[in-house]
Design a protein around this motif. Structure first.
Motif, PDB file in Angstrom:
ATOM      1  N   PHE A  22       0.855  -1.188   0.000  1.00  0.00           N
ATOM      2  CA  PHE A  22       0.000   0.000   0.000  1.00  0.00           C
ATOM      3  C   PHE A  22       0.892   1.240   0.000  1.00  0.00           C
ATOM      4  CE2 PHE A  22      -2.568  -3.408   1.469  1.00  0.00           C
ATOM      5  CZ  PHE A  22      -3.852  -3.127   1.029  1.00  0.00           C
ATOM      6  N   ILE A  23       0.715   2.089  -1.023  1.00  0.00           N
ATOM      7  CA  ILE A  23       1.607   3.222  -1.254  1.00  0.00           C
ATOM      8  C   ILE A  23       0.788   4.515  -1.280  1.00  0.00           C
ATOM      9  CG2 ILE A  23       3.343   4.160  -2.815  1.00  0.00           C
ATOM     10  CD1 ILE A  23       3.323   1.330  -4.147  1.00  0.00           C
ATOM     11  N   ARG A  24       1.251   5.529  -0.568  1.00  0.00           N
ATOM     12  CA  ARG A  24       0.588   6.842  -0.591  1.00  0.00           C
ATOM     13  C   ARG A  24       0.695   7.506  -1.958  1.00  0.00           C
ATOM     14  NH1 ARG A  24       3.143  10.829   3.183  1.00  0.00           N
ATOM     15  NH2 ARG A  24       4.951   9.571   2.730  1.00  0.00           N
ATOM     16  N   PRO A  43      -3.147   3.221   4.406  1.00  0.00           N
ATOM     17  CA  PRO A  43      -3.922   2.503   5.420  1.00  0.00           C
ATOM     18  C   PRO A  43      -4.465   3.473   6.474  1.00  0.00           C
ATOM     19  CG  PRO A  43      -1.844   1.412   5.016  1.00  0.00           C
ATOM     20  CD  PRO A  43      -1.783   2.725   4.312  1.00  0.00           C
ATOM     21  N   GLN A  44      -5.719   3.296   6.821  1.00  0.00           N
ATOM     22  CA  GLN A  44      -6.359   4.133   7.834  1.00  0.00           C
ATOM     23  C   GLN A  44      -6.642   3.360   9.112  1.00  0.00           C
ATOM     24  OE1 GLN A  44      -6.825   7.500   7.189  1.00  0.00           O
ATOM     25  NE2 GLN A  44      -5.587   6.871   5.442  1.00  0.00           N
ATOM     26  N   VAL A  45      -7.083   2.103   8.950  1.00  0.00           N
ATOM     27  CA  VAL A  45      -7.478   1.284  10.099  1.00  0.00           C
ATOM     28  C   VAL A  45      -7.122  -0.173   9.808  1.00  0.00           C
ATOM     29  CG1 VAL A  45      -9.441   0.490  11.498  1.00  0.00           C
ATOM     30  CG2 VAL A  45      -9.429   2.811  10.603  1.00  0.00           C
ATOM     31  N   THR A  77      -7.990  -7.026   8.483  1.00  0.00           N
ATOM     32  CA  THR A  77      -8.519  -6.259   7.358  1.00  0.00           C
ATOM     33  C   THR A  77      -7.870  -4.896   7.383  1.00  0.00           C
ATOM     34  OG1 THR A  77     -10.637  -7.407   7.374  1.00  0.00           O
ATOM     35  CG2 THR A  77     -10.608  -5.230   6.352  1.00  0.00           C
ATOM     36  N   LEU A  78      -7.390  -4.457   6.246  1.00  0.00           N
ATOM     37  CA  LEU A  78      -6.767  -3.144   6.120  1.00  0.00           C
ATOM     38  C   LEU A  78      -7.730  -2.235   5.376  1.00  0.00           C
ATOM     39  CD1 LEU A  78      -3.956  -1.900   6.805  1.00  0.00           C
ATOM     40  CD2 LEU A  78      -3.421  -2.213   4.400  1.00  0.00           C
ATOM     41  N   GLN A  79      -8.144  -1.152   6.040  1.00  0.00           N
ATOM     42  CA  GLN A  79      -9.049  -0.187   5.421  1.00  0.00           C
ATOM     43  C   GLN A  79      -8.276   1.041   4.977  1.00  0.00           C
ATOM     44  OE1 GLN A  79     -12.237   0.711   8.143  1.00  0.00           O
ATOM     45  NE2 GLN A  79     -13.436  -1.012   7.446  1.00  0.00           N
ATOM     46  N   THR A  80      -8.620   1.519   3.778  1.00  0.00           N
ATOM     47  CA  THR A  80      -8.065   2.760   3.248  1.00  0.00           C
ATOM     48  C   THR A  80      -9.238   3.645   2.850  1.00  0.00           C
ATOM     49  OG1 THR A  80      -8.012   2.100   0.923  1.00  0.00           O
ATOM     50  CG2 THR A  80      -6.144   1.411   2.285  1.00  0.00           C
ATOM     51  N   PHE A  81      -8.952   4.817   2.341  1.00  0.00           N
ATOM     52  CA  PHE A  81     -10.024   5.690   1.868  1.00  0.00           C
ATOM     53  C   PHE A  81     -10.692   5.129   0.608  1.00  0.00           C
ATOM     54  CE2 PHE A  81      -7.735   9.216   4.182  1.00  0.00           C
ATOM     55  CZ  PHE A  81      -8.716   9.349   5.159  1.00  0.00           C
ATOM     56  N   SER A 125     -11.367  -1.593   1.376  1.00  0.00           N
ATOM     57  CA  SER A 125     -10.673  -2.462   2.323  1.00  0.00           C
ATOM     58  C   SER A 125     -10.261  -3.757   1.630  1.00  0.00           C
ATOM     59  CB  SER A 125     -11.552  -2.762   3.540  1.00  0.00           C
ATOM     60  OG  SER A 125     -12.732  -3.426   3.147  1.00  0.00           O
ATOM     61  N   VAL A 126      -9.212  -4.363   2.179  1.00  0.00           N
ATOM     62  CA  VAL A 126      -8.734  -5.663   1.721  1.00  0.00           C
ATOM     63  C   VAL A 126      -8.675  -6.551   2.957  1.00  0.00           C
ATOM     64  CG1 VAL A 126      -6.915  -6.936   0.540  1.00  0.00           C
ATOM     65  CG2 VAL A 126      -7.361  -4.553  -0.086  1.00  0.00           C
ATOM     66  N   GLU A 127      -9.270  -7.725   2.857  1.00  0.00           N
ATOM     67  CA  GLU A 127      -9.407  -8.625   4.001  1.00  0.00           C
ATOM     68  C   GLU A 127      -8.452  -9.814   3.911  1.00  0.00           C
ATOM     69  OE1 GLU A 127     -13.490  -9.796   3.627  1.00  0.00           O
ATOM     70  OE2 GLU A 127     -14.216  -7.991   4.618  1.00  0.00           O
ATOM     71  N   GLY A 128      -8.335 -10.508   5.032  1.00  0.00           N
ATOM     72  CA  GLY A 128      -7.687 -11.806   5.058  1.00  0.00           C
ATOM     73  C   GLY A 128      -6.188 -11.811   5.277  1.00  0.00           C
ATOM     74  N   PHE A 129      -5.636 -10.714   5.782  1.00  0.00           N
ATOM     75  CA  PHE A 129      -4.198 -10.690   6.029  1.00  0.00           C
ATOM     76  C   PHE A 129      -3.860 -11.450   7.304  1.00  0.00           C
ATOM     77  CE2 PHE A 129      -4.811  -6.782   3.522  1.00  0.00           C
ATOM     78  CZ  PHE A 129      -3.953  -7.067   2.473  1.00  0.00           C
ATOM     79  N   SER A 130      -2.741 -12.167   7.264  1.00  0.00           N
ATOM     80  CA  SER A 130      -2.230 -12.797   8.485  1.00  0.00           C
ATOM     81  C   SER A 130      -1.291 -11.840   9.211  1.00  0.00           C
ATOM     82  CB  SER A 130      -1.500 -14.097   8.158  1.00  0.00           C
ATOM     83  OG  SER A 130      -0.397 -13.866   7.285  1.00  0.00           O
ATOM     84  N   HIS A 131      -0.673 -10.905   8.462  1.00  0.00           N
ATOM     85  CA  HIS A 131       0.269  -9.942   9.030  1.00  0.00           C
ATOM     86  C   HIS A 131       0.131  -8.592   8.333  1.00  0.00           C
ATOM     87  CE1 HIS A 131       2.052 -13.820  10.020  1.00  0.00           C
ATOM     88  NE2 HIS A 131       2.712 -13.212  11.001  1.00  0.00           N
ATOM     89  N   VAL A 132       0.445  -7.521   9.063  1.00  0.00           N
ATOM     90  CA  VAL A 132       0.514  -6.168   8.507  1.00  0.00           C
ATOM     91  C   VAL A 132       1.837  -5.570   8.960  1.00  0.00           C
ATOM     92  CG1 VAL A 132      -0.495  -3.852   8.491  1.00  0.00           C
ATOM     93  CG2 VAL A 132      -1.993  -5.856   8.501  1.00  0.00           C
TER      94      VAL A 132
END
Length: 118
Positions: free
Chosen positions: A38-40, A73-75, A85-89, A92-99
């Motif tokens: 995820f890139i700004r 990433p926001q949340v 789950t990683l939420q952005t503006f 969201s993308v779900e199912g991550f084992s790690h962030v």
């Protein structure tokens, strides 16, 4: 800590577009993890030669790394099953084992090393 995990991530989100994020994306991709970056910005490796940046991103995409450009990433939400789950503006993308955050911010090493920093 990233290289001291008891097992490889099944699916990892990496926030950041600098060389550390790109290196870890390559490492985890080589370990056969599903990798999302995820890139700004619109492109990885801001400040590097444009042709090199384009080539690196193209080759990494061919290898299966998924880039989410202009998406900060926001949340991070942990589900009851432990998945993230990683939420952005943008959604969201779900199912991550790690962030992993490789965003160039000041590291939080006090818990691991106390006041001793190299």
């Amino acid at each position: 800590m990233a290289l001291d995990m008891p097992s490889k991530p099944q699916k990892i989100a990496i926030a950041g577009g600098g060389y550390i994020a790109v290196e870890f994306a390559g490492i985890f991709n080589g370990l056969k993890s599903e990798v999302h970056v995820f890139i700004r910005q619109k492109q990885v490796l801001i400040g590097f030669d444009e042709e090199i940046r384009d080539f690196v991103a193209e080759q990494m995409s061919i290898k299966g790394i998924k880039f989410h450009t202009e998406e900060s990433p926001q949340v991070v939400i942990k589900a009851p099953d432990g998945s993230l789950t990683l939420q952005t503006f943008k959604g969201s993308v779900e199912g991550f084992s790690h962030v992993m955050f490789a965003t160039g911010r000041r590291p939080n090493t006090k818990a691991a090393f106390g006041d001793f920093l190299l």
